[in-house]
Design a protein around this motif. Structure first.
Motif, mmCIF file in Angstrom:
data_model
loop_
_atom_site.group_PDB
_atom_site.id
_atom_site.type_symbol
_atom_site.label_atom_id
_atom_site.label_comp_id
_atom_site.label_asym_id
_atom_site.label_seq_id
_atom_site.Cartn_x
_atom_site.Cartn_y
_atom_site.Cartn_z
ATOM 1 N N ARG A 196 0.833 -1.209 0.000
ATOM 2 C CA ARG A 196 0.000 0.000 0.000
ATOM 3 C C ARG A 196 0.869 1.261 0.000
ATOM 4 O O ARG A 196 0.536 2.241 -0.655
ATOM 5 C CB ARG A 196 -0.955 0.001 1.195
ATOM 6 C CG ARG A 196 -2.087 -0.965 1.005
ATOM 7 C CD ARG A 196 -3.065 -0.939 2.145
ATOM 8 N NE ARG A 196 -4.179 -1.837 1.847
ATOM 9 C CZ ARG A 196 -5.143 -2.099 2.685
ATOM 10 N NH1 ARG A 196 -5.178 -1.534 3.875
ATOM 11 N NH2 ARG A 196 -6.116 -2.926 2.338
ATOM 12 N N VAL B 169 1.836 1.838 -3.506
ATOM 13 C CA VAL B 169 0.701 2.406 -4.245
ATOM 14 C C VAL B 169 0.585 3.897 -3.967
ATOM 15 O O VAL B 169 0.461 4.715 -4.889
ATOM 16 C CB VAL B 169 -0.624 1.682 -3.869
ATOM 17 C CG1 VAL B 169 -1.838 2.480 -4.330
ATOM 18 C CG2 VAL B 169 -0.646 0.278 -4.442
ATOM 19 N N PHE B 170 0.649 4.275 -2.696
ATOM 20 C CA PHE B 170 0.472 5.682 -2.345
ATOM 21 C C PHE B 170 1.633 6.551 -2.817
ATOM 22 O O PHE B 170 1.433 7.706 -3.181
ATOM 23 C CB PHE B 170 0.203 5.848 -0.852
ATOM 24 C CG PHE B 170 -1.186 5.408 -0.488
ATOM 25 C CD1 PHE B 170 -2.297 6.028 -1.040
ATOM 26 C CD2 PHE B 170 -1.381 4.347 0.372
ATOM 27 C CE1 PHE B 170 -3.584 5.603 -0.735
ATOM 28 C CE2 PHE B 170 -2.668 3.911 0.687
ATOM 29 C CZ PHE B 170 -3.768 4.541 0.126
ATOM 30 N N TYR C 74 0.978 7.068 -6.492
ATOM 31 C CA TYR C 74 -0.163 7.976 -6.601
ATOM 32 C C TYR C 74 0.264 9.419 -6.308
ATOM 33 O O TYR C 74 -0.027 10.334 -7.072
ATOM 34 C CB TYR C 74 -1.243 7.501 -5.628
ATOM 35 C CG TYR C 74 -2.404 8.431 -5.421
ATOM 36 C CD1 TYR C 74 -3.307 8.693 -6.436
ATOM 37 C CD2 TYR C 74 -2.620 9.029 -4.178
ATOM 38 C CE1 TYR C 74 -4.392 9.532 -6.230
ATOM 39 C CE2 TYR C 74 -3.701 9.856 -3.961
ATOM 40 C CZ TYR C 74 -4.586 10.107 -4.997
ATOM 41 O OH TYR C 74 -5.661 10.942 -4.786
ATOM 42 N N GLN C 75 0.992 9.593 -5.230
ATOM 43 C CA GLN C 75 1.422 10.939 -4.842
ATOM 44 C C GLN C 75 2.397 11.531 -5.864
ATOM 45 O O GLN C 75 2.309 12.709 -6.199
ATOM 46 C CB GLN C 75 2.048 10.905 -3.455
ATOM 47 C CG GLN C 75 2.294 12.278 -2.884
ATOM 48 C CD GLN C 75 2.778 12.215 -1.450
ATOM 49 O OE1 GLN C 75 3.362 11.229 -1.011
ATOM 50 N NE2 GLN C 75 2.544 13.281 -0.715
ATOM 51 N N LEU D 65 -5.550 6.824 -8.273
ATOM 52 C CA LEU D 65 -5.340 5.846 -7.202
ATOM 53 C C LEU D 65 -5.624 4.432 -7.705
ATOM 54 O O LEU D 65 -4.840 3.509 -7.461
ATOM 55 C CB LEU D 65 -6.187 6.164 -5.975
ATOM 56 C CG LEU D 65 -6.009 5.208 -4.795
ATOM 57 C CD1 LEU D 65 -4.541 5.139 -4.346
ATOM 58 C CD2 LEU D 65 -6.899 5.621 -3.634
ATOM 59 N N GLU D 66 -6.720 4.246 -8.429
ATOM 60 C CA GLU D 66 -7.035 2.922 -8.966
ATOM 61 C C GLU D 66 -5.969 2.487 -9.969
ATOM 62 O O GLU D 66 -5.591 1.315 -10.022
ATOM 63 C CB GLU D 66 -8.417 2.887 -9.613
ATOM 64 C CG GLU D 66 -9.552 2.858 -8.613
ATOM 65 C CD GLU D 66 -9.844 4.208 -7.976
ATOM 66 O OE1 GLU D 66 -9.653 5.249 -8.632
ATOM 67 O OE2 GLU D 66 -10.259 4.227 -6.798
ATOM 68 N N ILE E 226 -3.088 1.214 -7.963
ATOM 69 C CA ILE E 226 -3.433 -0.090 -7.394
ATOM 70 C C ILE E 226 -3.302 -1.175 -8.464
ATOM 71 O O ILE E 226 -2.704 -2.231 -8.233
ATOM 72 C CB ILE E 226 -4.868 -0.077 -6.807
ATOM 73 C CG1 ILE E 226 -4.940 0.832 -5.567
ATOM 74 C CG2 ILE E 226 -5.354 -1.485 -6.481
ATOM 75 C CD1 ILE E 226 -6.363 1.140 -5.095
ATOM 76 N N THR F 117 -7.414 -3.056 -1.012
ATOM 77 C CA THR F 117 -6.929 -1.671 -0.992
ATOM 78 C C THR F 117 -7.975 -0.752 -1.620
ATOM 79 O O THR F 117 -8.265 0.324 -1.081
ATOM 80 C CB THR F 117 -5.577 -1.566 -1.732
ATOM 81 O OG1 THR F 117 -4.630 -2.402 -1.054
ATOM 82 C CG2 THR F 117 -5.066 -0.128 -1.747
ATOM 83 N N PHE G 285 -9.788 2.399 0.295
ATOM 84 C CA PHE G 285 -9.369 3.754 -0.038
ATOM 85 C C PHE G 285 -10.054 4.377 -1.250
ATOM 86 O O PHE G 285 -9.816 5.544 -1.549
ATOM 87 C CB PHE G 285 -7.850 3.785 -0.266
ATOM 88 C CG PHE G 285 -7.073 3.409 0.960
ATOM 89 C CD1 PHE G 285 -6.921 4.306 2.006
ATOM 90 C CD2 PHE G 285 -6.520 2.149 1.089
ATOM 91 C CE1 PHE G 285 -6.219 3.959 3.156
ATOM 92 C CE2 PHE G 285 -5.805 1.784 2.225
ATOM 93 C CZ PHE G 285 -5.665 2.690 3.257
ATOM 94 N N SER G 286 -10.898 3.624 -1.951
ATOM 95 C CA SER G 286 -11.514 4.143 -3.176
ATOM 96 C C SER G 286 -13.026 4.128 -3.063
ATOM 97 O O SER G 286 -13.578 3.680 -2.059
ATOM 98 C CB SER G 286 -11.069 3.300 -4.381
ATOM 99 O OG SER G 286 -9.675 3.366 -4.553
#
Length: 138
Positions: free
Chosen positions: A9, A12-13, A16-17, A70-71, A74, A106, A110-111
């Motif tokens: 995770r 992933v973040f 994303y960031q 975000l997706e 993931i 996830t 978070f989505s």
């Protein structure tokens, strides 16, 4: 939740960031990010074009740019582990079904409400494709 799940995770973040802020991946990791998190995120970024091609083949009616960031992150991380299990340290390998389960969990956490089904559909279709095209033993 396992420590590896947390580290996935975190990858992933970070992806994303980095995408949202237009910053380098190394600039967005948490200070205490594990080597696994860093390796997974960097490998995912390195293979992003190939991963996006797989996502695009299975995201019927969606272009890669229409998928929420975000997706997309993931999906990319799960696909990396499904397609390139050697991209991260060997002791961290996860079976494809495990990668799908973690991605769906996830997305659930978070989505939005539709994301888990969307993520599951794309990754399950990708897994079918992987298995159909894998060389079979004679």
């Amino acid at each position: 939740m396992s420590r590896r799940t947390d580290q996935r995770r975190a990858a992933v973040f970070a992806l994303y960031q980095a995408q949202l802020t237009n910053r380098q991946l190394d600039d967005v990791f948490e200070r205490d990010a594990s080597l696994f998190t860093r390796a997974l995120a960097h490998a995912t970024q390195d293979y992003a074009d190939d991963l996006d091609a797989v996502i695009s083949r299975h995201a019927q009616g969606w272009t890669i740019d229409r998928i929420a960031p975000l997706e997309r992150a993931i999906l990319r991380v799960a696909l990396l582990e499904m397609l390139h299990p050697d991209a991260a340290p060997a002791e961290t390998a996860i079976p494809p079904e495990g990668a799908i389960d973690e991605a769906v969990e996830t997305a659930k956490t978070f989505s939005g409400a539709d994301a888990p089904g969307f993520v599951n559909g794309i990754l399950s279709a990708a897994l079918r494709e992987i298995r159909e095209t894998a060389p079979h033993d004679a």
